[in-house]
Design an enzyme around this catalytic site. Structure first.
Site, PDB file in Angstrom:
ATOM      1  N   TYR A 215      -9.248  23.724  17.982  1.00  0.00           N
ATOM      2  CA  TYR A 215     -10.505  24.455  17.801  1.00  0.00           C
ATOM      3  C   TYR A 215     -11.649  23.448  17.911  1.00  0.00           C
ATOM      4  O   TYR A 215     -11.839  22.613  17.040  1.00  0.00           O
ATOM      5  CB  TYR A 215     -10.556  25.175  16.447  1.00  0.00           C
ATOM      6  CG  TYR A 215      -9.544  26.283  16.280  1.00  0.00           C
ATOM      7  CD1 TYR A 215      -8.943  26.896  17.382  1.00  0.00           C
ATOM      8  CD2 TYR A 215      -9.182  26.733  15.023  1.00  0.00           C
ATOM      9  CE1 TYR A 215      -8.009  27.908  17.223  1.00  0.00           C
ATOM     10  CE2 TYR A 215      -8.254  27.755  14.857  1.00  0.00           C
ATOM     11  CZ  TYR A 215      -7.670  28.325  15.961  1.00  0.00           C
ATOM     12  OH  TYR A 215      -6.738  29.337  15.805  1.00  0.00           O
TER      13      TYR A 215
ATOM     14  N   PRO B 144      -7.406  40.016  12.959  1.00  0.00           N
ATOM     15  CA  PRO B 144      -7.296  41.168  12.049  1.00  0.00           C
ATOM     16  C   PRO B 144      -8.469  42.131  12.197  1.00  0.00           C
ATOM     17  O   PRO B 144      -8.353  43.309  11.863  1.00  0.00           O
ATOM     18  CB  PRO B 144      -7.291  40.516  10.660  1.00  0.00           C
ATOM     19  CG  PRO B 144      -7.974  39.194  10.858  1.00  0.00           C
ATOM     20  CD  PRO B 144      -7.571  38.743  12.227  1.00  0.00           C
TER      21      PRO B 144
ATOM     22  N   GLY C 197     -10.033  42.309  15.233  1.00  0.00           N
ATOM     23  CA  GLY C 197     -10.168  42.507  16.668  1.00  0.00           C
ATOM     24  C   GLY C 197     -10.610  41.248  17.402  1.00  0.00           C
ATOM     25  O   GLY C 197     -10.706  41.253  18.628  1.00  0.00           O
TER      26      GLY C 197
ATOM     27  N   PHE D 260     -12.341  38.645  19.453  1.00  0.00           N
ATOM     28  CA  PHE D 260     -13.502  38.637  20.366  1.00  0.00           C
ATOM     29  C   PHE D 260     -13.923  40.056  20.766  1.00  0.00           C
ATOM     30  O   PHE D 260     -14.979  40.263  21.350  1.00  0.00           O
ATOM     31  CB  PHE D 260     -13.184  37.815  21.616  1.00  0.00           C
ATOM     32  CG  PHE D 260     -12.826  36.386  21.306  1.00  0.00           C
ATOM     33  CD1 PHE D 260     -13.787  35.515  20.812  1.00  0.00           C
ATOM     34  CD2 PHE D 260     -11.532  35.921  21.470  1.00  0.00           C
ATOM     35  CE1 PHE D 260     -13.474  34.201  20.500  1.00  0.00           C
ATOM     36  CE2 PHE D 260     -11.195  34.608  21.167  1.00  0.00           C
ATOM     37  CZ  PHE D 260     -12.159  33.751  20.679  1.00  0.00           C
ATOM     38  N   THR D 261     -13.063  41.027  20.488  1.00  0.00           N
ATOM     39  CA  THR D 261     -13.380  42.435  20.786  1.00  0.00           C
ATOM     40  C   THR D 261     -13.320  43.208  19.469  1.00  0.00           C
ATOM     41  O   THR D 261     -12.291  43.788  19.121  1.00  0.00           O
ATOM     42  CB  THR D 261     -12.344  43.027  21.772  1.00  0.00           C
ATOM     43  OG1 THR D 261     -12.105  42.069  22.807  1.00  0.00           O
ATOM     44  CG2 THR D 261     -12.828  44.319  22.379  1.00  0.00           C
ATOM     45  N   PRO D 262     -14.426  43.199  18.702  1.00  0.00           N
ATOM     46  CA  PRO D 262     -14.376  43.782  17.355  1.00  0.00           C
ATOM     47  C   PRO D 262     -13.870  45.229  17.374  1.00  0.00           C
ATOM     48  O   PRO D 262     -14.237  46.018  18.249  1.00  0.00           O
ATOM     49  CB  PRO D 262     -15.838  43.727  16.898  1.00  0.00           C
ATOM     50  CG  PRO D 262     -16.471  42.674  17.736  1.00  0.00           C
ATOM     51  CD  PRO D 262     -15.740  42.672  19.043  1.00  0.00           C
TER      52      PRO D 262
HETATM   53  N1  LIG Z   1      -2.246  32.054  16.586  1.00  0.00           N
HETATM   54  C1  LIG Z   1      -3.146  32.439  17.451  1.00  0.00           C
HETATM   55  O1  LIG Z   1      -2.879  32.517  18.649  1.00  0.00           O
HETATM   56  C2  LIG Z   1      -4.524  32.790  16.993  1.00  0.00           C
HETATM   57  C3  LIG Z   1      -5.407  33.418  17.891  1.00  0.00           C
HETATM   58  C4  LIG Z   1      -6.657  33.766  17.418  1.00  0.00           C
HETATM   59  C5  LIG Z   1      -7.022  33.494  16.109  1.00  0.00           C
HETATM   60  N2  LIG Z   1      -6.155  32.867  15.270  1.00  0.00           N
HETATM   61  C6  LIG Z   1      -6.501  32.621  13.851  1.00  0.00           C
HETATM   62  O2  LIG Z   1      -6.800  33.873  13.270  1.00  0.00           O
HETATM   63  C7  LIG Z   1      -8.070  33.810  12.611  1.00  0.00           C
HETATM   64  C8  LIG Z   1      -8.734  35.164  12.675  1.00  0.00           C
HETATM   65  O3  LIG Z   1      -9.018  35.508  14.007  1.00  0.00           O
HETATM   66  P1  LIG Z   1     -10.471  35.549  14.631  1.00  0.00           P
HETATM   67  O4  LIG Z   1     -11.444  34.816  13.779  1.00  0.00           O
HETATM   68  O5  LIG Z   1     -10.340  35.141  16.039  1.00  0.00           O
HETATM   69  O6  LIG Z   1     -10.783  37.089  14.683  1.00  0.00           O
HETATM   70  P2  LIG Z   1     -11.123  38.190  13.569  1.00  0.00           P
HETATM   71  O7  LIG Z   1     -10.922  37.651  12.197  1.00  0.00           O
HETATM   72  O8  LIG Z   1     -10.409  39.410  13.981  1.00  0.00           O
HETATM   73  O9  LIG Z   1     -12.660  38.475  13.842  1.00  0.00           O
HETATM   74  C9  LIG Z   1     -13.616  37.484  13.799  1.00  0.00           C
HETATM   75  C10 LIG Z   1     -14.897  38.092  14.328  1.00  0.00           C
HETATM   76  O10 LIG Z   1     -15.322  39.116  13.421  1.00  0.00           O
HETATM   77  C11 LIG Z   1     -16.620  38.789  12.912  1.00  0.00           C
HETATM   78  N3  LIG Z   1     -16.582  39.128  11.478  1.00  0.00           N
HETATM   79  C12 LIG Z   1     -15.809  38.577  10.526  1.00  0.00           C
HETATM   80  N4  LIG Z   1     -16.029  39.156   9.335  1.00  0.00           N
HETATM   81  C13 LIG Z   1     -16.975  40.111   9.543  1.00  0.00           C
HETATM   82  C14 LIG Z   1     -17.627  41.045   8.702  1.00  0.00           C
HETATM   83  N5  LIG Z   1     -17.339  41.122   7.396  1.00  0.00           N
HETATM   84  N6  LIG Z   1     -18.567  41.864   9.253  1.00  0.00           N
HETATM   85  C15 LIG Z   1     -18.851  41.798  10.569  1.00  0.00           C
HETATM   86  N7  LIG Z   1     -18.273  40.928  11.411  1.00  0.00           N
HETATM   87  C16 LIG Z   1     -17.332  40.081  10.913  1.00  0.00           C
HETATM   88  C17 LIG Z   1     -16.828  37.330  13.162  1.00  0.00           C
HETATM   89  O11 LIG Z   1     -18.182  37.055  13.399  1.00  0.00           O
HETATM   90  P3  LIG Z   1     -19.098  36.271  12.323  1.00  0.00           P
HETATM   91  O12 LIG Z   1     -18.818  34.829  12.495  1.00  0.00           O
HETATM   92  O13 LIG Z   1     -20.480  36.649  12.738  1.00  0.00           O
HETATM   93  O14 LIG Z   1     -18.737  36.804  10.980  1.00  0.00           O
HETATM   94  C18 LIG Z   1     -16.010  37.103  14.430  1.00  0.00           C
HETATM   95  O15 LIG Z   1     -16.781  37.431  15.567  1.00  0.00           O
HETATM   96  C19 LIG Z   1      -8.813  32.702  13.345  1.00  0.00           C
HETATM   97  O16 LIG Z   1      -9.871  32.178  12.598  1.00  0.00           O
HETATM   98  C20 LIG Z   1      -7.701  31.727  13.621  1.00  0.00           C
HETATM   99  O17 LIG Z   1      -7.522  30.896  12.503  1.00  0.00           O
HETATM  100  C21 LIG Z   1      -4.903  32.531  15.695  1.00  0.00           C
END
Ligand SMILES: NC(=O)c1ccc[n+]([C@@H]2O[C@H](COP(=O)([O-])OP(=O)(O)OC[C@H]3O[C@@H](n4cnc5c(N)ncnc54)[C@H](OP(=O)(O)O)[C@@H]3O)[C@@H](O)[C@H]2O)c1
Length: 282
Positions: free
Chosen positions: A61, A211, A213, A215-217
């Protein structure tokens, strides 16, 4: 914080069911530094202050940037903080994510995670298998075997797998104990339903990535409807649904915002009703 009352198991550790995923702390497209490094440090410190003890990261990252910020923000780490990293890819000059699954790649990646996080042993290392649109059937015996050796040497405490099929999980477990599976799963993507149930039966934590969504909320009218009934947000309902789905699910929602972090942790207080669950059959 109420959210931490619901405890989950991650290998040998007890952690709150809502942790934190650090991927959003890098720059755009998870490449380069964040615009506001102090804000990233503040989010991490607030997470730990609110009781988060499950922190998901990777040296790719940024690359490197997020682990450096974690060390700056949180060292000396609380004794009960579980640091989870992942290996199996690297970044190229264009921000691409080529696989890095050779033995030398994996040994270097673990060494670099240790150095940058500033620890003698990493709590959990996930072997992240390639596949942009989901797991691809191929043997993970060689790369997982390398991580198992590093675990034997004491550089890693426990092992997990990410972006894997059920067959790959079985293969990994024949080599060394697996404490968590990190795959794509959320209220609108149920393609991993069977593996969620299988890991629950095996006593393995299931940690959904994206969790919310990613990059695609996730957007759905039903989420808004249920949210209105609870005075909550649609994102909180999406997280509450995952907590309800199976007791072995541990959450790592990612955010660069303290307000969103606090909101995500508060999702642990939402008790979904039968009516809500029926509405959320998406
Ligand atoms: N193993 C793998 O292949 C893999 C792949 C992807 C991710 N991951 C891990 O999984 C974790 C979670 O995935 P992710 O961060 O990609 O996606 P996510 O948790 O599904 O969503 C993150 C997105 O939601 C927004 N968000 C978060 N909380 C919010 C809220 N309360 N209200 C409105 N928007 C909100 C964030 O923007 P803001 O910053 O503006 O809040 C960000 O754009 C990552 O941090 C990473 O550690 C692992």
């Amino acid at each position: 914080m109420e959210a931490m009352q619901k405890n989950g198991k991650l290998g040998a550790a007890e952690v709150g069911r809502i942790g934190y995923g650090a991927m959003q702390l890098a720059g755009p497209h998870v490449f380069g530094p964040p615009e506001d490094r102090d804000a990233a440090v503040a989010v991490l410190r607030r997470a730990v202050e609110l009781g988060v003890r499950h922190l998901d990261t990777s040296d790719y990252y940024g690359p490197y940037v997020v682990n450096e910020i974690i060390a700056e923000a949180l060292r000396p780490y609380p004794d009960d903080l579980v640091l989870v990293t992942k290996v199996g890819a690297r970044r190229d000059a264009d921000g691409g994510w080529p696989e890095a699954l050779e033995a030398d790649d994996l040994r270097l990646a673990v060494r670099e995670n240790l150095d940058r996080l500033g620890v003698d042993s990493i709590d959990v290392v996930n072997l992240r298998m390639p596949g942009l649109t989901g797991p691809v059937e191929r043997s993970l015996a060689e790369p997982f075997g390398v991580l198992a050796e590093l675990r034997e040497q004491g550089l890693i405490k426990e092992l997990g797998v990410s972006n894997v099929t059920a067959a790959q999980l079985t293969e990994a477990r024949s080599i060394a104990p697996v404490v968590c599976v990190q795959n794509l799963f959320n209220v609108v993507d149920h393609s991993d339903d069977a593996l969620v149930d299988e890991t629950a039966e095996l006593g393995i934590a299931y940690v959904p990535f994206f969790p919310l969504g990613g990059f695609t909320p996730i957007q759905a009218e039903a989420l808004n409807r249920v949210a209105a009934r609870h005075g909550a947000t649609d994102r909180q309902v999406a997280l509450a649904w995952l907590l309800h789905r199976s007791p072995n699910i541990l959450l790592i929602p990612g955010t660069s915002s303290i307000a969103h972090l606090e909101s995500n942790l508060a999702a642990g207080d939402i008790e979904l009703t039968e009516e809500d669950l029926a509405d959320l059959t998406l």
